[in-house]
Design a protein around this motif. Structure first.
Motif, PDB file in Angstrom:
ATOM      1  N   ARG A 230      21.094  -8.951   1.027  1.00 16.98           N
ATOM      2  CA  ARG A 230      20.046  -7.940   0.862  1.00 16.98           C
ATOM      3  C   ARG A 230      18.670  -8.466   1.255  1.00 16.98           C
ATOM      4  NH1 ARG A 230      21.630  -3.716  -2.976  1.00 16.98           N
ATOM      5  NH2 ARG A 230      19.457  -3.299  -3.378  1.00 16.98           N
ATOM      6  N   TYR A 231      18.615  -9.720   1.808  1.00 16.40           N
ATOM      7  CA  TYR A 231      17.300 -10.331   2.025  1.00 16.40           C
ATOM      8  C   TYR A 231      16.373  -9.468   2.875  1.00 16.40           C
ATOM      9  CZ  TYR A 231      18.312 -11.852   6.793  1.00 16.40           C
ATOM     10  OH  TYR A 231      18.591 -11.858   8.121  1.00 16.40           O
ATOM     11  N   LYS A 232      16.946  -8.778   3.876  1.00 14.86           N
ATOM     12  CA  LYS A 232      16.090  -7.977   4.765  1.00 14.86           C
ATOM     13  C   LYS A 232      15.413  -6.864   3.990  1.00 14.86           C
ATOM     14  CE  LYS A 232      17.762  -8.385   9.422  1.00 14.86           C
ATOM     15  NZ  LYS A 232      18.936  -7.974  10.180  1.00 14.86           N
ATOM     16  N   ARG A 233      16.227  -6.222   3.095  1.00 16.53           N
ATOM     17  CA  ARG A 233      15.684  -5.119   2.305  1.00 16.53           C
ATOM     18  C   ARG A 233      14.618  -5.632   1.351  1.00 16.53           C
ATOM     19  NH1 ARG A 233      20.594  -1.779  -0.026  1.00 16.53           N
ATOM     20  NH2 ARG A 233      18.817  -0.982  -1.177  1.00 16.53           N
ATOM     21  N   MET A 234      14.790  -6.876   0.879  1.00 15.88           N
ATOM     22  CA  MET A 234      13.846  -7.398  -0.108  1.00 15.88           C
ATOM     23  C   MET A 234      12.498  -7.746   0.498  1.00 15.88           C
ATOM     24  SD  MET A 234      16.297  -9.373  -2.619  1.00 15.88           S
ATOM     25  CE  MET A 234      17.059  -8.413  -3.911  1.00 15.88           C
ATOM     26  N   ALA A 235      12.486  -7.930   1.793  1.00 14.92           N
ATOM     27  CA  ALA A 235      11.213  -8.207   2.471  1.00 14.92           C
ATOM     28  C   ALA A 235      10.269  -7.022   2.295  1.00 14.92           C
ATOM     29  CB  ALA A 235      11.463  -8.479   3.944  1.00 14.92           C
ATOM     30  N   ALA A 236      10.806  -5.881   1.862  1.00 15.33           N
ATOM     31  CA  ALA A 236       9.976  -4.689   1.661  1.00 15.33           C
ATOM     32  C   ALA A 236       8.937  -4.915   0.572  1.00 15.33           C
ATOM     33  CB  ALA A 236      10.853  -3.482   1.307  1.00 15.33           C
ATOM     34  N   LEU A 237       9.240  -5.768  -0.420  1.00 16.15           N
ATOM     35  CA  LEU A 237       8.314  -5.917  -1.556  1.00 16.15           C
ATOM     36  C   LEU A 237       6.959  -6.505  -1.138  1.00 16.15           C
ATOM     37  CD1 LEU A 237       7.713  -5.557  -4.553  1.00 16.15           C
ATOM     38  CD2 LEU A 237       8.855  -7.717  -5.004  1.00 16.15           C
ATOM     39  N   PRO A 238       6.923  -7.692  -0.463  1.00 17.68           N
ATOM     40  CA  PRO A 238       5.601  -8.190  -0.026  1.00 17.68           C
ATOM     41  C   PRO A 238       4.901  -7.237   0.943  1.00 17.68           C
ATOM     42  CG  PRO A 238       7.386  -9.663   0.696  1.00 17.68           C
ATOM     43  CD  PRO A 238       7.989  -8.671  -0.247  1.00 17.68           C
ATOM     44  N   THR A 239       5.645  -6.621   1.846  1.00 21.21           N
ATOM     45  CA  THR A 239       5.021  -5.670   2.788  1.00 21.21           C
ATOM     46  C   THR A 239       4.385  -4.514   2.016  1.00 21.21           C
ATOM     47  OG1 THR A 239       6.914  -6.165   4.187  1.00 21.21           O
ATOM     48  CG2 THR A 239       5.466  -4.429   4.960  1.00 21.21           C
ATOM     49  N   PHE A 240       5.110  -4.057   0.991  1.00 20.57           N
ATOM     50  CA  PHE A 240       4.616  -2.966   0.150  1.00 20.57           C
ATOM     51  C   PHE A 240       3.291  -3.360  -0.505  1.00 20.57           C
ATOM     52  CE2 PHE A 240       4.482  -1.388  -4.288  1.00 20.57           C
ATOM     53  CZ  PHE A 240       4.335  -0.033  -4.038  1.00 20.57           C
ATOM     54  N   MET A 241       3.237  -4.589  -1.085  1.00 19.30           N
ATOM     55  CA  MET A 241       2.022  -5.027  -1.776  1.00 19.30           C
ATOM     56  C   MET A 241       0.850  -5.099  -0.787  1.00 19.30           C
ATOM     57  SD  MET A 241       2.942  -5.119  -4.847  1.00 19.30           S
ATOM     58  CE  MET A 241       1.289  -5.425  -5.372  1.00 19.30           C
ATOM     59  N   ILE A 242       1.121  -5.609   0.412  1.00 22.07           N
ATOM     60  CA  ILE A 242       0.061  -5.720   1.423  1.00 22.07           C
ATOM     61  C   ILE A 242      -0.468  -4.319   1.773  1.00 22.07           C
ATOM     62  CG2 ILE A 242      -0.397  -6.352   3.849  1.00 22.07           C
ATOM     63  CD1 ILE A 242       1.670  -8.720   3.300  1.00 22.07           C
ATOM     64  N   LYS A 243       0.467  -3.360   1.916  1.00 21.46           N
ATOM     65  CA  LYS A 243       0.045  -1.984   2.252  1.00 21.46           C
ATOM     66  C   LYS A 243      -0.804  -1.380   1.141  1.00 21.46           C
ATOM     67  CE  LYS A 243       2.701  -0.539   5.897  1.00 21.46           C
ATOM     68  NZ  LYS A 243       3.384   0.449   6.632  1.00 21.46           N
ATOM     69  N   VAL A 244      -0.401  -1.634  -0.112  1.00 17.71           N
ATOM     70  CA  VAL A 244      -1.171  -1.078  -1.237  1.00 17.71           C
ATOM     71  C   VAL A 244      -2.564  -1.697  -1.242  1.00 17.71           C
ATOM     72  CG1 VAL A 244      -1.329  -0.884  -3.752  1.00 17.71           C
ATOM     73  CG2 VAL A 244       0.881  -0.575  -2.630  1.00 17.71           C
ATOM     74  N   MET A 245      -2.640  -3.021  -1.015  1.00 19.92           N
ATOM     75  CA  MET A 245      -3.951  -3.685  -1.004  1.00 19.92           C
ATOM     76  C   MET A 245      -4.814  -3.125   0.119  1.00 19.92           C
ATOM     77  SD  MET A 245      -3.539  -7.657  -1.948  1.00 19.92           S
ATOM     78  CE  MET A 245      -1.850  -8.055  -2.007  1.00 19.92           C
ATOM     79  N   ALA A 246      -4.200  -2.915   1.295  1.00 23.80           N
ATOM     80  CA  ALA A 246      -4.936  -2.372   2.439  1.00 23.80           C
ATOM     81  C   ALA A 246      -5.437  -0.969   2.113  1.00 23.80           C
ATOM     82  CB  ALA A 246      -4.034  -2.350   3.666  1.00 23.80           C
ATOM     83  N   ALA A 247      -4.595  -0.164   1.478  1.00 26.19           N
ATOM     84  CA  ALA A 247      -4.984   1.220   1.122  1.00 26.19           C
ATOM     85  C   ALA A 247      -6.135   1.180   0.134  1.00 26.19           C
ATOM     86  CB  ALA A 247      -3.787   1.953   0.521  1.00 26.19           C
ATOM     87  N   LYS A 248      -6.087   0.217  -0.793  1.00 26.06           N
ATOM     88  CA  LYS A 248      -7.133   0.076  -1.820  1.00 26.06           C
ATOM     89  C   LYS A 248      -8.471  -0.312  -1.152  1.00 26.06           C
ATOM     90  CE  LYS A 248      -8.779  -1.418  -5.950  1.00 26.06           C
ATOM     91  NZ  LYS A 248      -9.489  -0.432  -6.664  1.00 26.06           N
ATOM     92  N   THR A 249      -8.395  -1.230  -0.182  1.00 23.51           N
ATOM     93  CA  THR A 249      -9.615  -1.665   0.494  1.00 23.51           C
ATOM     94  C   THR A 249     -10.243  -0.516   1.253  1.00 23.51           C
ATOM     95  OG1 THR A 249      -8.312  -3.650   0.851  1.00 23.51           O
ATOM     96  CG2 THR A 249     -10.485  -3.644   1.839  1.00 23.51           C
ATOM     97  N   LYS A 250      -9.384   0.323   1.868  1.00 16.79           N
ATOM     98  CA  LYS A 250      -9.903   1.457   2.661  1.00 16.79           C
ATOM     99  C   LYS A 250     -10.577   2.497   1.773  1.00 16.79           C
ATOM    100  CE  LYS A 250      -6.572   1.859   6.255  1.00 16.79           C
ATOM    101  NZ  LYS A 250      -5.417   2.693   6.540  1.00 16.79           N
TER     102      LYS A 250
END
Ligand code: UDP
Length: 251
Positions: A230-250
């Motif tokens: 499932r490692y590929k699917r789990m890579a979604a978690l850090p990507t998700f956090m980065i997207k949330v941080m980016a959305a917050k900055t915007k």
């Protein structure tokens, strides 16, 4: 009637609930005539929904969206609207089973692997284990989750004929949410929920993370150790956090 309080995470509306509020909303939904939809997205599902319009619409049409997983709790903190506690889908399901038993409402278990030489169908094993744990729980019926598209309508008929009040669908996401959305009009249950791998945990074919992992928000790590593919699917978690941080900055 408990009011919904909505939190927007990457354009997806999730309910700002703790367990008490989630169960309170659930019990209201069990009073209405039409089939309510309950979804329990984790960060991977939220990420998928940002890319998949059909999944996004399904989540938007849900009557209760439980933020499952530690990623959503972190996201809520970053967004300045912290969730009081993490309500995991599997813990929520346990509270639902207790509620169903107390209120004499029945459940139908649909999904997970069919029988093989070594064991019964996972849904039947799960039903037996839960029947021992909750002797007065009414289990209206079961059906495994490996079927041809042309069998779908007869599965819906089987669910309706069972007279079940509540439906659990364990087909993985987004299959389970799509199944409920597709048949929502014809399903006679009061509410339906997608439960991912819960039947495997109930049946004992997949172990839930020990408390240490649960208490430290590391269930994803335990899951990874059990199912490294499932490692590929789990890579979604850090990507998700980065997207949330980016959305917050915007914002
Ligand atoms: N499953 C199923 N039919 C399918 C695909 C999957 O019944 O066509 C079941 C599978 O046996 C497992 C569950 O769906 O019990 C998927 O669990 P998982 O935890 O992978 O769900 P996800 O994390 O994708 O929501």
């Amino acid at each position: 009637m408990e009011e919904r309080e909505i939190l927007d995470i990457l354009g997806i509306s999730v309910d700002k609930v703790d367990m008490r509020k989630a169960i309170s909303i659930f019990s209201n939904l069990m009073e209405t005539e039409e089939c309510s939809l309950i979804v329990t997205p984790n960060s991977e599902i939220i990420m998928n929904a940002t890319k998949d319009e059909s999944l996004r619409k399904i989540i938007a049409s849900a009557d209760l969206v439980i933020p499952d997983g530690i990623g959503l709790v972190y996201a809520s903190k970053l967004l300045g609207q912290p969730l009081k506690e993490r309500v995991t889908g599997i813990d929520f399901m346990e509270m639902i089973l207790i509620w169903l038993q107390e209120n004499e409402k029945s459940i139908y278990l649909f999904g997970s692997k069919p029988e093989n030489e070594e064991r019964e169908a996972v849904c039947d094993l799960a039903a037996k284990k839960k029947q021992i744990q909750y002797p007065n729980l009414k289990i209206a019926g079961t059906h495994h989750g490996y079927f041809k598209p042309e069998e779908e309508n007869s599965i819906v008929e089987h669910i309706n004929a069972s007279g079940a009040d509540f439906l659990c669908v364990a087909l993985g996401s987004p299959k389970q949410e799509e199944f409920i959305a597709r048949h929502r009009e014809s399903l006679k249950v009061k509410a339906a929920i997608g439960v991912g791998g819960s039947f495997d945990v109930w049946a004992g074919t997949l172990k839930r993370a020990p408390e240490f992992y649960q208490n430290h928000g590391l269930e994803w790590l335990y899951r990874f150790i059990q199912e490294p593919t499932r490692y590929k699917r789990m890579a979604a978690l850090p990507t998700f956090m980065i997207k949330v941080m980016a959305a917050k900055t915007k914002a």
